[in-house]
Design a protein around this motif. Sequence first.
Motif, PDB file in Angstrom:
ATOM      1  N   MET A 111       1.008  -1.422   0.121  1.00  0.00           N
ATOM      2  CA  MET A 111       0.032  -0.007   0.167  1.00  0.00           C
ATOM      3  C   MET A 111       0.755   1.175   0.092  1.00  0.00           C
ATOM      4  O   MET A 111       1.745   1.436   0.801  1.00  0.00           O
ATOM      5  CB  MET A 111      -0.916   0.000   1.228  1.00  0.00           C
ATOM      6  CG  MET A 111      -1.951  -1.101   1.282  1.00  0.00           C
ATOM      7  SD  MET A 111      -2.970  -1.146   2.752  1.00  0.00           S
ATOM      8  CE  MET A 111      -3.739   0.503   2.744  1.00  0.00           C
ATOM      9  N   VAL A 112       0.576   2.062  -1.184  1.00  0.00           N
ATOM     10  CA  VAL A 112       1.638   3.493  -1.093  1.00  0.00           C
ATOM     11  C   VAL A 112       0.666   4.445  -1.277  1.00  0.00           C
ATOM     12  O   VAL A 112       0.100   4.767  -2.346  1.00  0.00           O
ATOM     13  CB  VAL A 112       2.603   3.264  -2.152  1.00  0.00           C
ATOM     14  CG1 VAL A 112       3.516   4.583  -2.187  1.00  0.00           C
ATOM     15  CG2 VAL A 112       3.548   1.913  -2.068  1.00  0.00           C
ATOM     16  N   LEU A 113       0.261   5.323  -0.381  1.00  0.00           N
ATOM     17  CA  LEU A 113      -0.598   6.352  -0.285  1.00  0.00           C
ATOM     18  C   LEU A 113       0.244   7.861  -0.178  1.00  0.00           C
ATOM     19  O   LEU A 113       0.741   7.692   0.913  1.00  0.00           O
ATOM     20  CB  LEU A 113      -1.744   6.375   0.716  1.00  0.00           C
ATOM     21  CG  LEU A 113      -2.574   5.099   0.479  1.00  0.00           C
ATOM     22  CD1 LEU A 113      -3.515   5.023   2.060  1.00  0.00           C
ATOM     23  CD2 LEU A 113      -3.468   5.043  -0.770  1.00  0.00           C
ATOM     24  N   ILE A 249      -4.451  -5.365  -5.829  1.00  0.00           N
ATOM     25  CA  ILE A 249      -4.945  -4.305  -5.037  1.00  0.00           C
ATOM     26  C   ILE A 249      -5.885  -3.184  -5.802  1.00  0.00           C
ATOM     27  O   ILE A 249      -6.578  -2.455  -5.020  1.00  0.00           O
ATOM     28  CB  ILE A 249      -3.775  -3.532  -4.140  1.00  0.00           C
ATOM     29  CG1 ILE A 249      -2.975  -2.861  -5.321  1.00  0.00           C
ATOM     30  CG2 ILE A 249      -2.840  -4.408  -3.664  1.00  0.00           C
ATOM     31  CD1 ILE A 249      -1.953  -2.030  -4.941  1.00  0.00           C
ATOM     32  N   ALA A 250      -5.786  -3.124  -6.927  1.00  0.00           N
ATOM     33  CA  ALA A 250      -6.558  -2.259  -7.880  1.00  0.00           C
ATOM     34  C   ALA A 250      -8.077  -2.181  -7.625  1.00  0.00           C
ATOM     35  O   ALA A 250      -8.512  -1.158  -7.464  1.00  0.00           O
ATOM     36  CB  ALA A 250      -6.586  -2.684  -9.493  1.00  0.00           C
ATOM     37  N   PRO A 251      -8.797  -3.431  -7.155  1.00  0.00           N
ATOM     38  CA  PRO A 251     -10.319  -3.243  -6.880  1.00  0.00           C
ATOM     39  C   PRO A 251     -10.400  -2.419  -5.456  1.00  0.00           C
ATOM     40  O   PRO A 251     -11.671  -1.936  -5.457  1.00  0.00           O
ATOM     41  CB  PRO A 251     -10.539  -4.779  -6.726  1.00  0.00           C
ATOM     42  CG  PRO A 251      -9.522  -5.571  -7.491  1.00  0.00           C
ATOM     43  CD  PRO A 251      -8.413  -4.879  -7.339  1.00  0.00           C
ATOM     44  N   TYR A 252      -9.535  -2.468  -4.929  1.00  0.00           N
ATOM     45  CA  TYR A 252      -9.635  -1.501  -3.745  1.00  0.00           C
ATOM     46  C   TYR A 252      -9.257  -0.245  -3.576  1.00  0.00           C
ATOM     47  O   TYR A 252      -8.937   0.782  -2.813  1.00  0.00           O
ATOM     48  CB  TYR A 252      -8.719  -2.056  -2.457  1.00  0.00           C
ATOM     49  CG  TYR A 252      -9.194  -3.698  -2.196  1.00  0.00           C
ATOM     50  CD1 TYR A 252     -10.275  -3.825  -1.303  1.00  0.00           C
ATOM     51  CD2 TYR A 252      -8.525  -4.557  -2.662  1.00  0.00           C
ATOM     52  CE1 TYR A 252     -10.826  -5.257  -1.193  1.00  0.00           C
ATOM     53  CE2 TYR A 252      -8.887  -5.875  -2.768  1.00  0.00           C
ATOM     54  CZ  TYR A 252      -9.980  -6.122  -1.780  1.00  0.00           C
ATOM     55  OH  TYR A 252     -10.509  -7.477  -1.489  1.00  0.00           O
ATOM     56  N   GLU A 253      -8.976   0.310  -5.026  1.00  0.00           N
ATOM     57  CA  GLU A 253      -8.903   1.611  -5.246  1.00  0.00           C
ATOM     58  C   GLU A 253      -7.548   2.293  -4.666  1.00  0.00           C
ATOM     59  O   GLU A 253      -7.155   3.645  -4.229  1.00  0.00           O
ATOM     60  CB  GLU A 253      -9.771   2.900  -4.949  1.00  0.00           C
ATOM     61  CG  GLU A 253     -11.150   2.422  -5.572  1.00  0.00           C
ATOM     62  CD  GLU A 253     -12.323   3.434  -5.389  1.00  0.00           C
ATOM     63  OE1 GLU A 253     -11.898   4.351  -4.881  1.00  0.00           O
ATOM     64  OE2 GLU A 253     -13.394   3.151  -5.643  1.00  0.00           O
ATOM     65  N   ILE A 257       2.000   0.096  -6.857  1.00  0.00           N
ATOM     66  CA  ILE A 257       3.165   0.427  -6.378  1.00  0.00           C
ATOM     67  C   ILE A 257       4.270   0.966  -7.485  1.00  0.00           C
ATOM     68  O   ILE A 257       4.601   0.331  -8.359  1.00  0.00           O
ATOM     69  CB  ILE A 257       3.915  -1.084  -6.025  1.00  0.00           C
ATOM     70  CG1 ILE A 257       2.681  -1.600  -5.113  1.00  0.00           C
ATOM     71  CG2 ILE A 257       5.182  -0.958  -5.180  1.00  0.00           C
ATOM     72  CD1 ILE A 257       2.932  -3.051  -4.539  1.00  0.00           C
ATOM     73  N   ASN A 258       5.114   1.910  -7.071  1.00  0.00           N
ATOM     74  CA  ASN A 258       5.962   2.778  -7.970  1.00  0.00           C
ATOM     75  C   ASN A 258       7.284   2.008  -7.805  1.00  0.00           C
ATOM     76  O   ASN A 258       7.502   1.377  -6.856  1.00  0.00           O
ATOM     77  CB  ASN A 258       6.125   4.126  -7.797  1.00  0.00           C
ATOM     78  CG  ASN A 258       6.132   4.519  -6.246  1.00  0.00           C
ATOM     79  OD1 ASN A 258       7.015   3.860  -5.429  1.00  0.00           O
ATOM     80  ND2 ASN A 258       5.306   5.622  -5.554  1.00  0.00           N
TER      81      ASN A 258
END
Length: 264
Positions: A111-113, A249-253, A257-258
């Motif tokens: 997870m990268v926010l 993880i895409a379905p969870y908006e 990951i960069n």
Amino acid sequence: MRFIVYIFIIFAFINYAYAANEPNAAVQKISLAVDHAPPYSQINQNGEVSGAIVDIFREMKKQLPFKLELVGCPFSRCVRMLEQGEVNAMGGLILTPMRQQVMQFVTPPYMVLTSSFVFYAREDSQLQINNYDDLYGKKIAIMRGAVHFKRFDEDDELTKIAVLTESTAINLLLKGRADLVIAVEDTADHAMSVLNQPANKLVKMQYRFNDTIYGYLALSKQFSVTPLAQRVDALMKTMAATGQLNTLIAPYELPPINEQALSF
């Protein structure tokens, strides 16, 4: 950087393939602690557990020989169980030096926010938080065991009310038992829509702390030294480097990951 990533994929895959084909490998169990933090991890009224980290482990099960046990628990209890070795793994944790002493983090983060820690108040409260000093004298609901930003976490002069869930924190705010709630802006806005929380009754304060927030998979110290844990670590790296993790993880908006995260 891209060349390094490709080399890393090759070595991780060789390590994983060798381990997966060991003769007479026993099927073991991995217990995964999951707290209720929709939509990234959640427990419904029937006790069914779901979320991004659950999807990741279910995908891992297709490639590694283990049984998956999902353990639903409040966030602080999940963390404590991981620290004590009562569960093997937990997702969505922010890495801190203190946590590194009691658990093993798997890199890269999934997870990268790029988001902000924000403070919510009741719309009718007339509160104004324009800078950090305005927080003093306010009752701030926080989720027990959560990590925010260094100054806030280490400030003992602030009045913090620790609760088990983000939903409980918001309820305290709405009932007037807390003045503010701290949360990650991106996840809080999404979670309130999923939980049908009355976001229209809340207002964000002007003051915020901007940060890049990384959420990791962490393993208990006891489990991390086992061959199975090493396979999980290698597979997580391979899934991240090949883009499979981004698909999960895409379905969870959640943002992809960069390359910066891949280099961790």
